[in-house]
Enzyme design. Structure first.
Site, PDB file in Angstrom:
ATOM      1  N   ASP A 163       0.739  -1.146   0.041  1.00 16.53           N
ATOM      2  CA  ASP A 163       0.092  -0.065  -0.204  1.00 16.53           C
ATOM      3  C   ASP A 163       0.740   1.201  -0.030  1.00 16.53           C
ATOM      4  O   ASP A 163       1.581   1.604   0.900  1.00 16.53           O
ATOM      5  CB  ASP A 163      -0.912   0.297   1.229  1.00 16.53           C
ATOM      6  CG  ASP A 163      -1.881  -0.943   1.336  1.00 16.53           C
ATOM      7  OD1 ASP A 163      -1.684  -1.969   0.658  1.00 16.53           O
ATOM      8  OD2 ASP A 163      -3.050  -0.788   1.888  1.00 16.53           O
ATOM      9  N   LYS A 226      -7.390   3.367  -2.831  1.00 21.46           N
ATOM     10  CA  LYS A 226      -7.843   3.254  -1.435  1.00 21.46           C
ATOM     11  C   LYS A 226      -8.030   4.463  -0.844  1.00 21.46           C
ATOM     12  O   LYS A 226      -7.309   5.550  -1.567  1.00 21.46           O
ATOM     13  CB  LYS A 226      -6.517   2.576  -0.687  1.00 21.46           C
ATOM     14  CG  LYS A 226      -6.711   2.205   0.763  1.00 21.46           C
ATOM     15  CD  LYS A 226      -5.370   1.962   1.377  1.00 21.46           C
ATOM     16  CE  LYS A 226      -5.358   1.950   2.897  1.00 21.46           C
ATOM     17  NZ  LYS A 226      -4.178   1.274   3.495  1.00 21.46           N
ATOM     18  N   LYS A 262     -10.781  -0.211  -1.838  1.00 17.67           N
ATOM     19  CA  LYS A 262     -10.484  -0.244  -0.253  1.00 17.67           C
ATOM     20  C   LYS A 262     -10.552   0.862   0.323  1.00 17.67           C
ATOM     21  O   LYS A 262     -10.001   2.086   0.271  1.00 17.67           O
ATOM     22  CB  LYS A 262      -9.145  -0.720   0.079  1.00 17.67           C
ATOM     23  CG  LYS A 262      -8.572  -0.906   1.392  1.00 17.67           C
ATOM     24  CD  LYS A 262      -7.064  -1.518   1.644  1.00 17.67           C
ATOM     25  CE  LYS A 262      -6.918  -1.356   3.266  1.00 17.67           C
ATOM     26  NZ  LYS A 262      -5.386  -1.673   3.393  1.00 17.67           N
TER      27      LYS A 262
END
Length: 317
Positions: A163, A226, A262
């Site tokens: 990430d 995300k 996400k």
């Protein structure tokens, strides 16, 4: 996307440099031109309000809650994390299967890169991914060499997902090419390891910016987009989720490439999780309703969902 085919030629033989050569189209500007990014925040709010009012109650079921539990990225990103605390955190995931054999395990354990090896060495459950936040999380403010090294080391030590945070300052300055270059360079380091790009939507302020950031991230190589780091407020919001899911759907329709989603940060209740599930279901459809393509970045939500699923207050994690 392709840049102007004459970009490497300053002259055509007539001795004059052409205007279109000097003003070569940036390929990410070209990509953005294919999408409607002129969004009105009030329209997004109304659309989200309609989904929440009309659709969320349909998904308030035991089966959906079990699914959501199995989509959790169990996350510990605290200043106080230590080898001992991360070891204990991972052992809890190992014990879960024996304690709750009829429930899905969490999708992922998410930690800082310095703990990747501990998780990798300790985790015994098949199917649980090891995600590391990388690239100078949560600010993304570091030299690219540092971001590359941190990402490569996390993967070496066992991270199966990465990430990263989009360089928000560059985006807000309008330097989309540098934003994309950062993301693309880190994706090259990741190779086949899936990479999630955190947009930090609370800093982007407008639906239009969130749509643009989503498109740039996907064209630059994101496997997931995300919402937030969880370190700044506001974190995830239903409105940001709606815009990001719209972008994912449009990108999929144009390219055939499926991108995961996400939400993270600010998931404080089971109802929050149900709202995000419903937005994904309504905008993206059933194809995204698996724990590969929908992830929830949270820690506190795990016990809340578990309590609702079992019918008694539970603090397992």
């Amino acid at each position: 996307m392709t840049t102007n085919s004459n970009e490497h030629h300053n002259e055509c033989g007539c001795g004059h440099e052409h205007e279109h050569v000097r003003k070569r189209i940036n390929k990410y500007e070209e990509a953005l031109s294919l999408y409607d990014t002129d969004l009105k925040d009030e329209n997004i709010k109304e659309a989200v309000k309609k989904i929440i009012t009309e659709k969320v109650h349909e998904n308030d079921t035991l089966e959906v809650k079990k699914f959501l539990f199995g989509s959790i990225e169990l996350t510990t990103l605290k200043t106080t994390d230590s080898e001992e605390s991360v070891l204990s955190f991972t052992e809890n995931v190992n014990k879960f299967e024996a304690n709750y054999p009829h429930l899905p395990h969490v999708a992922t354990i998410c930690v800082y890169p310095c703990f990747a090896k501990i998780v990798s060495d300790t985790l015994e459950i098949d199917g649980v991914e090891i995600a590391c936040v990388s690239g100078s999380f949560p600010s993304s403010q570091a030299l690219m060499e540092v971001k590359i090294a941190e990402t490569a080391l996390a993967i070496r030590d066992g991270a199966t997902e990465i990430d990263i945070v989009m360089p928000v300052g560059k985006f807000l300055s309008g330097d989309y090419e540098s934003v994309a270059d950062d993301i693309s360079e880190l994706k090259q380091v990741c190779g086949q390891v899936p990479m999630k790009v955190i947009l930090e939507t609370g800093c982007l302020k407008t639906a239009s910016n969130i749509k643009k950031a989503s498109i740039i991230a996907m064209y630059a190589g994101a496997d997931y987009i995300k919402t937030s780091t969880g370190k700044l407020e506001p974190a995830a919001t239903p409105e940001a989720a709606y815009v990001m899911c719209q972008a994912i759907k449009e990108y999929y329709d144009k390219t055939g490439i499926q991108i995961g989603f996400k939400p993270a940060g600010g998931l404080n209740s089971v109802m929050d999780a149900l709202i995000y599930y419903t937005i994904v279901k309504e905008v993206l459809g059933e194809k995204w309703l698996t724990n590969k393509w929908l992830r929830l970045g949270t820690s506190r939500l795990a016990n809340m969902l578990l309590s609702e699923i079992t019918g008694e207050e539970t603090k397992f994690f």
